[in-house]
Design an enzyme around this catalytic site. Structure first.
Site, short mmCIF file in Angstrom:
data_model
loop_
_atom_site.label_atom_id
_atom_site.label_comp_id
_atom_site.label_asym_id
_atom_site.label_seq_id
_atom_site.Cartn_x
_atom_site.Cartn_y
_atom_site.Cartn_z
N ASP A 187 0.87 -1.18 0.00
CA ASP A 187 0.00 0.00 0.00
C ASP A 187 0.91 1.23 0.00
OD1 ASP A 187 -1.87 2.00 0.55
OD2 ASP A 187 -2.15 1.39 2.62
N GLU A 221 -0.77 10.91 0.82
CA GLU A 221 -2.03 10.18 0.88
C GLU A 221 -2.27 9.59 2.27
OE1 GLU A 221 -4.85 6.78 0.59
OE2 GLU A 221 -2.80 6.82 1.33
N ASP A 242 -5.37 1.57 -5.65
CA ASP A 242 -4.80 1.44 -4.31
C ASP A 242 -4.88 -0.03 -3.93
OD1 ASP A 242 -4.02 1.99 -1.59
OD2 ASP A 242 -4.80 4.02 -1.83
#
Length: 344
Positions: A187, A221, A242
């Site tokens: 991630d 982010e 994502d």
């Protein structure tokens, strides 16, 4: 899409994972990503905030599509040099102390280089600490132990380490013979690798896009404002690439591409989600549709910032999010197949 692009995605993923980039310290990895897009022949700019915006061409500039992924990761920042010479740290993003106990890390000092350390429970020896099992693992009860000959605050400060220095955790990246991809920070560096591979596919195959397309590799982010700015004029749709959530109560596995219908903020655009599902079904792509209970994305904040766009989110299934994460090469294949099918 030829399978060689899947392996290119994994190659790029490993390279970006090897570059430390906790949120707020992303210049090195952003410069690397810019160089890779430029090698492919694309026009690339760096935003003032430090993100990467690549123009992939296309015909309809008034109905442009943006694909977004982020290169900032979880990490920590020094908030105190302790009397014993060790470091108290503050988390960056959703870092959980339980997930990094015993992990190797680097301290990036502002003026005197990098130093090695380990994130440990305070008084970490079980043969000494009778409260070891019962102590809560949090950032009050844990510290970074420096791999330097220090025993006091003064010793550590002489090295040039100070509050505000960044702490980067070892990703420990490995790909197993059975195709599992294990690393911290999949991630969202796995998605960055996939977008670079998709860009290479478009260039190699000389594919003409009906819609103008941008790739937006964001920073910040993990702290909630990555996609809030720098969206070009003409963009009417934005899809965040994502991680797909894997866990109890959800349908997705690491071998699938996940299509998010709703996260913790709101439902995703009905037409976009429907179009993604339709593309997956028509192209025999292994997918799932899920609701992510504790999740926010770049496209969420793009809407919150006032951008008038349709939004969606997809990603390869990732287990143990924000910990030592795991995905699979099949999840990469299915995600890239969906990008190819939907973006035609």
């Amino acid at each position: 899409m030829d399978e060689k692009y899947v392996y290119y995605a994994l190659e790029m993923t490993k390279k970006v994972l090897a570059i430390d980039s906790p949120t707020g310290y992303t210049k090195e990895v952003a410069d690397f990503v810019i160089s890779e897009y430029e090698k492919l022949g694309y026009k690339v700019t760096k935003t003032v905030k430090g993100g990467v915006l690549a123009d992939l061409g296309g015909e309809d500039e008034k109905d442009a599509l943006m694909l977004a992924a982020h290169i900032d990761t979880l990490g920590a920042i020094v908030c105190q040099v302790k009397e014993n010479g060790n470091l108290k740290v503050s988390p960056l993003g959703g870092l959980n102390a339980n997930n990094v106990e015993g992990e190797n890390c680097k301290i990036i000092s502002r003026f005197s280089g990098k130093f090695d350390g380990t994130f440990q429970l305070n008084n970490a020896s079980t043969h000494v600490n009778g409260e070891y099992n019962d102590t809560k693992r949090d950032f009050e009860n844990c510290e970074v132990v420096l791999d330097e000959n220090v025993s006091s605050r003064e010793d550590t400060e002489k090295l040039g380490i100070m509050a505000g220095d960044f702490v980067c955790f070892d990703p420990r990246t490995t790909i197993t013979k059975s195709g599992y991809i294990k690393s911290r920070f999949l991630d969202d560096k796995l998605s960055v690798g996939m977008l670079l591979a998709y860009a290479k596919y478009l260039k190699d195959e000389e594919i003409s896009l009906k819609k103008k397309m941008y790739h937006y590799i964001t920073v910040y982010e993990e702290v909630g404002h990555g996609g809030s700015a720098s969206i070009p004029e003409g963009v009417t749709e934005m899809i965040s690439v994502d991680m797909g959530c894997v866990g109890e109560g959800l349908n997705c596995t690491e071998r699938q591409v996940s299509i998010c219908a709703k996260d913790s903020r709101s439902p995703y655009n009905y037409e976009v989600v429907t179009g993604l599902v339709k593309a997956a079904k028509e192209n025999d792509i292994d997918f799932s549709v899920d609701i992510y209970p504790f999740y926010g994305s770049d496209v969420d904040v793009a809407l919150a910032a006032g951008n008038d766009i349709r939004h969606g989110l997809i990603g390869a299934g990732v287990y143990a999010s924000h910990g030592y994460e795991r995905s699979h090469i099949d999840g990469v294949k299915n995600t890239m197949k969906l990008l190819e099918a939907y973006c035609k």
